[in-house]
Design a protein around this motif. Structure first.
Motif, PDB file in Angstrom:
ATOM      1  N   VAL A   2      -5.306   4.779 -14.879  1.00 43.71           N
ATOM      2  CA  VAL A   2      -4.604   3.887 -13.958  1.00 43.71           C
ATOM      3  C   VAL A   2      -4.682   2.481 -14.557  1.00 43.71           C
ATOM      4  CG1 VAL A   2      -4.448   3.017 -11.599  1.00 43.71           C
ATOM      5  CG2 VAL A   2      -5.314   5.319 -12.019  1.00 43.71           C
ATOM      6  N   PRO A   3      -3.615   2.013 -15.219  1.00 48.27           N
ATOM      7  CA  PRO A   3      -3.666   0.696 -15.878  1.00 48.27           C
ATOM      8  C   PRO A   3      -3.940  -0.458 -14.918  1.00 48.27           C
ATOM      9  CG  PRO A   3      -1.768   1.961 -16.628  1.00 48.27           C
ATOM     10  CD  PRO A   3      -2.338   2.686 -15.446  1.00 48.27           C
ATOM     11  N   GLN A   4      -3.434  -0.362 -13.689  1.00 47.38           N
ATOM     12  CA  GLN A   4      -3.611  -1.451 -12.734  1.00 47.38           C
ATOM     13  C   GLN A   4      -4.977  -1.386 -12.074  1.00 47.38           C
ATOM     14  OE1 GLN A   4      -0.325   0.606 -12.007  1.00 47.38           O
ATOM     15  NE2 GLN A   4       0.860  -0.947 -10.959  1.00 47.38           N
ATOM     16  N   ARG A   5      -5.509  -2.558 -11.746  1.00 46.52           N
ATOM     17  CA  ARG A   5      -6.726  -2.652 -10.947  1.00 46.52           C
ATOM     18  C   ARG A   5      -6.428  -3.298  -9.602  1.00 46.52           C
ATOM     19  NH1 ARG A   5      -7.745   0.847 -13.261  1.00 46.52           N
ATOM     20  NH2 ARG A   5      -9.343   1.275 -14.824  1.00 46.52           N
ATOM     21  N   LYS A   6      -5.191  -3.725  -9.411  1.00 51.50           N
ATOM     22  CA  LYS A   6      -4.766  -4.324  -8.154  1.00 51.50           C
ATOM     23  C   LYS A   6      -3.266  -4.113  -8.020  1.00 51.50           C
ATOM     24  CE  LYS A   6      -6.633  -8.064  -6.672  1.00 51.50           C
ATOM     25  NZ  LYS A   6      -7.081  -9.461  -6.449  1.00 51.50           N
ATOM     26  N   LEU A   7      -2.825  -3.798  -6.812  1.00 52.07           N
ATOM     27  CA  LEU A   7      -1.396  -3.671  -6.553  1.00 52.07           C
ATOM     28  C   LEU A   7      -0.845  -5.041  -6.186  1.00 52.07           C
ATOM     29  CD1 LEU A   7      -1.054  -0.345  -4.526  1.00 52.07           C
ATOM     30  CD2 LEU A   7      -0.531  -0.769  -6.926  1.00 52.07           C
ATOM     31  N   VAL A   8       0.076  -5.531  -6.988  1.00 53.03           N
ATOM     32  CA  VAL A   8       0.684  -6.838  -6.752  1.00 53.03           C
ATOM     33  C   VAL A   8       2.036  -6.599  -6.088  1.00 53.03           C
ATOM     34  CG1 VAL A   8       1.448  -8.990  -7.795  1.00 53.03           C
ATOM     35  CG2 VAL A   8      -0.502  -7.773  -8.763  1.00 53.03           C
ATOM     36  N   LEU A   9       2.065  -6.754  -4.772  1.00 53.66           N
ATOM     37  CA  LEU A   9       3.275  -6.510  -3.994  1.00 53.66           C
ATOM     38  C   LEU A   9       4.177  -7.733  -4.049  1.00 53.66           C
ATOM     39  CD1 LEU A   9       1.298  -4.970  -1.062  1.00 53.66           C
ATOM     40  CD2 LEU A   9       2.907  -3.687  -2.476  1.00 53.66           C
TER      41      LEU A   9
END
Length: 288
Positions: free
Chosen positions: A70-77
């Motif tokens: 999972v490349p992301q560590r935070k979902l940037v909405l």
């Protein structure tokens, strides 16, 4: 790299491949194009060696650890622009992010996405099967600002081991809660936890949710009025403004039924009964 070459390189205890990074100070007139042009080599040679710094970085090859990446560590909405008519089911999309998973293992993986706030999001797909070597993208849509507080997401992954003589595991199979409740599945699944943040397209983080809600209501009123006018021109009754924006000539009930909802709020597994709720702090309580 081919699989054979990768295995050969990863088995070396002392890899010889290295990268050298050379840097030095330069004036403001120097730009990227100058350093990548045909005269770049001459520019570097004109610099005194004492002004240059060199760093050597060895290259290490590692085999995958058997887990989905999972490349992301935070979902940037990212907030949708004013006047946007993008919908998820029958609900207007307020902000959206794409969650990416990569299966670099040699085993298919079942994946499901859960959140602390099921009423605020739509995810497509919410449960799926990722084949070995496959990249999968999940659309995460925020449809309600009420109560937004850096909501958390859980990505649960389970390697699928097809046993001889058993029915083939398909995407339809892993969408059943009974499959995830099997003891051998519960023993080998693992989780990734992601937080979320709401921003504008400019990169500015949105912290004043009350003002944002007011702006959203104003946008909805404008879009609903335009939709009502279009429906009247087409000889149809206008949609209720409180229901968001409905795609023209689409039945709202059908759209809602077809939309993919998140599965139940995720909980911390404490045993075979899987009955302990998960929370991320005083403000993050989750109800079953």
């Amino acid at each position: 790299l081919t699989e054979e070459l990768f295995c050969e390189l990863s088995s070396r205890k002392e890899p010889k491949d290295k990268f050298m990074i050379t840097s030095c100070e330069c004036s403001e007139e120097v730009n990227d194009s100058m350093l990548r042009s045909q005269d770049a080599q001459a520019w570097w040679e004109s610099k005194n060696p004492s002004e240059q710094q060199q760093h050597v970085i060895p290259c290490v090859y590692q085999q995958p650890d058997g887990k989905v990446e999972v490349p992301q560590r935070k979902l940037v909405l990212v907030r949708e622009a004013a006047g946007s008519v993008k919908t998820a089911g029958s609900k207007r999309v307020i902000a959206e992010e794409v969650l990416t998973l990569v299966n670099n293992t040699h085993t298919p993986h079942a994946v499901k996405v859960r959140t602390t706030a099921t009423d605020r999001y739509r995810v497509e797909p919410s449960i799926t099967l990722i084949k070995e070597g496959e990249l999968m993208r999940f659309k995460v849509a925020l449809i309600d600002l009420a109560g937004f507080n850096n909501d958390r997401f859980q990505i649960r992954c389970a390697p699928v081991h097809q046993k001889e003589g058993e029915e083939k595991v398909t995407e339809k199979t892993v969408r059943k809660s009974e499959w995830w409740a099997q003891p051998d599945i519960k023993e080998r699944y693992y989780d990734f936890m992601l937080s979320s943040v709401l921003i504008r397209s400019t990169g500015e983080q949105i912290t004043d949710l009350e003002t944002e809600k007011r702006l959203l209501q104003e946008e909805l009123a404008v879009v609903a009025a335009a939709a009502a006018a279009a429906n009247q021109d087409a000889g149809r009754a206008p949609a209720a403004s409180g229901d968001g924006v409905q795609p023209q000539y689409q039945d709202p009930g059908k759209l809602e039924a077809e939309s993919t909802l998140l599965s139940q709020p995720f909980r911390k597994d404490s045993g075979p009964d899987d009955d302990e709720e998960i929370s991320g702090g005083e403000d993050d309580a989750v109800t079953q």
